[in-house]
Design a protein around this motif. Structure first.
Motif, PDB file in Angstrom:
ATOM      1  N   ALA A  12       3.431  10.000  11.583  1.00 51.95           N
ATOM      2  CA  ALA A  12       2.009  10.227  11.288  1.00 51.95           C
ATOM      3  C   ALA A  12       1.500   9.318  10.176  1.00 51.95           C
ATOM      4  O   ALA A  12       0.286   9.215   9.953  1.00 51.95           O
ATOM      5  N   VAL A  13       2.404   8.635   9.481  1.00 48.94           N
ATOM      6  CA  VAL A  13       2.013   7.755   8.375  1.00 48.94           C
ATOM      7  C   VAL A  13       1.768   6.351   8.914  1.00 48.94           C
ATOM      8  O   VAL A  13       2.693   5.691   9.395  1.00 48.94           O
ATOM      9  N   LYS A  14       0.527   5.890   8.864  1.00 47.66           N
ATOM     10  CA  LYS A  14       0.174   4.566   9.348  1.00 47.66           C
ATOM     11  C   LYS A  14       0.286   3.541   8.217  1.00 47.66           C
ATOM     12  O   LYS A  14       0.015   3.846   7.056  1.00 47.66           O
ATOM     13  N   LYS A  56       3.661   5.348  -0.229  1.00 47.32           N
ATOM     14  CA  LYS A  56       4.482   6.365  -0.911  1.00 47.32           C
ATOM     15  C   LYS A  56       3.739   7.697  -0.992  1.00 47.32           C
ATOM     16  O   LYS A  56       4.305   8.762  -0.705  1.00 47.32           O
ATOM     17  N   ALA A  57       2.450   7.644  -1.343  1.00 52.35           N
ATOM     18  CA  ALA A  57       1.667   8.874  -1.447  1.00 52.35           C
ATOM     19  C   ALA A  57       1.505   9.549  -0.088  1.00 52.35           C
ATOM     20  O   ALA A  57       1.600  10.780   0.016  1.00 52.35           O
ATOM     21  N   ASP A  58       1.295   8.738   0.961  1.00 48.77           N
ATOM     22  CA  ASP A  58       1.137   9.302   2.299  1.00 48.77           C
ATOM     23  C   ASP A  58       2.427   9.967   2.776  1.00 48.77           C
ATOM     24  O   ASP A  58       2.396  11.033   3.413  1.00 48.77           O
ATOM     25  N   VAL A  59       3.565   9.339   2.495  1.00 43.55           N
ATOM     26  CA  VAL A  59       4.854   9.928   2.871  1.00 43.55           C
ATOM     27  C   VAL A  59       5.068  11.246   2.119  1.00 43.55           C
ATOM     28  O   VAL A  59       5.495  12.253   2.702  1.00 43.55           O
ATOM     29  N   GLU A  60       4.770  11.272   0.839  1.00 40.89           N
ATOM     30  CA  GLU A  60       4.931  12.491   0.046  1.00 40.89           C
ATOM     31  C   GLU A  60       4.036  13.608   0.574  1.00 40.89           C
ATOM     32  O   GLU A  60       4.450  14.776   0.611  1.00 40.89           O
ATOM     33  N   ASN A  61       2.832  13.261   0.999  1.00 43.61           N
ATOM     34  CA  ASN A  61       1.917  14.274   1.544  1.00 43.61           C
ATOM     35  C   ASN A  61       2.457  14.874   2.838  1.00 43.61           C
ATOM     36  O   ASN A  61       2.361  16.090   3.065  1.00 43.61           O
TER      37      ASN A  61
END
Length: 360
Positions: A12-14, A56-61
């Motif tokens: 889901a992380v683009k 990094k922020a998108d993966v953490e979310n």
């Protein structure tokens, strides 16, 4: 919860600026999960310091939303590109040193098909005109370009109503322009009665010249009309230009759909994201509103599902679409309210939303 479930969630992380995810790009190097702690190791190659932070922020979310994950440990290793990045606002690449930036061009989109006869060039012409309308309505002053790389059958000049040869300033060709779209095509450089009989190296050289020796100017989008198939021209293009993505054009019948799938796979092998699949000649609508599915139904949607990409919509058969191509007035220009025109406008709106055109 296990590592395979985490990997699925990370799809889901683009990657910023692309429709393709970090898993398919191969950016996730290792995933570990133990006692509620998810560890993800990423490796990126970029000269933009904002991209690692955003990824990094998108993966953490994403990890924070997974049941069973109590904490996340995301590490990112960043490598610099082997070639200097292009100037801010220019078309960029994340794939390798063989590609070159086009100064002043933000987004380069390829329009491709697995086989001929699906109306790909008609699609590319009307999409370029639709993009110009969408951008103009939003107040953009930059423009749209159309690069006709269909070397053996360059029909773009006819469809765009242009015939004069490009001017030369120094070593640069100046694109001809109509309907606010800048056009470059082999059809503008050779006599219309002269057949183009070229081998692979000559095709490669021409495409490279279209990139390096054409003064495109300031463009928000450059639409590139590829010849059908997966030969020298396609490979030369993806090795030369920093494509943002590719649109696959097909017709509904099985013969076109099967070839379109194979053609689309070429882009995956060279790390060019698929924006989606568009179905041309979807149906013929009568005066009473009844639709006749002359070439079958649903092939484009099935192609998109098989390729795990988006279905961009259906473009109906329309006599005015053919007439406009013959007269050099795309239907998006001559009758913007026709269903076919509206189909192109929706795809143009989609591109504008997916690929930002605000100043960087």
């Amino acid at each position: 919860m296990d590592t395979s479930q985490i990997e699925t969630a990370l799809k889901a992380v683009k990657y910023p600026g692309f429709s393709r995810d970090i898993i398919s790009f191969g950016l996730v190097k290792n995933i570990e999960f133990q006692e509620g702690v998810a560890k993800v190791h990423l490796a990126l190659t970029t000269g933009d310091p904002r991209i690692p932070t955003q990824v990094k922020a998108d993966v953490e979310n994403v990890l924070a939303q997974l049941d069973g994950v109590t904490s996340a440990d995301v590490s990112v290793v960043v490598s610099k590109p082997k070639t200097p990045p292009p100037a801010s606002g220019d078309a960029r690449t994340v794939t390798g040193p063989a590609q070159q930036a086009l100064p002043g061009v933000k987004h380069i989109i390829a329009v491709a098909s697995g086989k001929g006869g699906v109306g790909k060039s008609t699609f590319a012409v009307n999409l370029a005109c639709a993009l110009d309308r969408v951008l103009t309505e939003s107040g953009r002053k930059r423009r749209v370009g159309l690069m006709d790389c269909d070397i053996y059958g360059p029909s773009t000049p006819l469809m765009m109503g242009v015939s004069r040869q490009p001017e030369i300033q120094g070593e640069m060709l100046i694109p001809v322009e109509n309907f606010n779209v800048r056009v470059m095509s082999m059809g503008l450089l050779v006599d219309e009665h002269t057949p183009v009989v070229w081998r692979g190296p000559m095709i490669m050289k021409t495409i490279q010249q279209f990139a390096a020796n054409v003064e495109w100017g300031e463009l928000d989008f450059l639409i590139v009309d590829l010849p059908p198939g997966t030969g020298d021209a396609q490979l030369s293009l993806v090795q030369t230009l920093p494509l943002r993505g590719a649109i696959i054009v097909t017709t509904p019948q099985a013969a076109a759909v099967n070839v379109a799938r194979r053609g689309a796979m070429m882009f995956g092998k060279v790390n060019v994201p698929l924006i989606g699949v568009a179905e041309n000649m979807s149906y013929l609508e009568g005066a009473d509103g009844a639709r006749q599915y002359i070439f079958g139904q649903g092939g484009g949607r099935r192609t998109a599902q098989a390729l795990e990409t988006d279905f961009l919509g259906e473009v109906p058969l329309d006599p005015l679409l053919r007439e406009g191509s013959d007269l050099g007035i795309p239907i998006v220009i001559s009758d913007p309210q026709r269903p076919a025109s509206q189909a192109f406008m929706k795809i143009a709106e989609r591109l504008k939303a997916e690929f930002p055109v605000t100043e960087l």
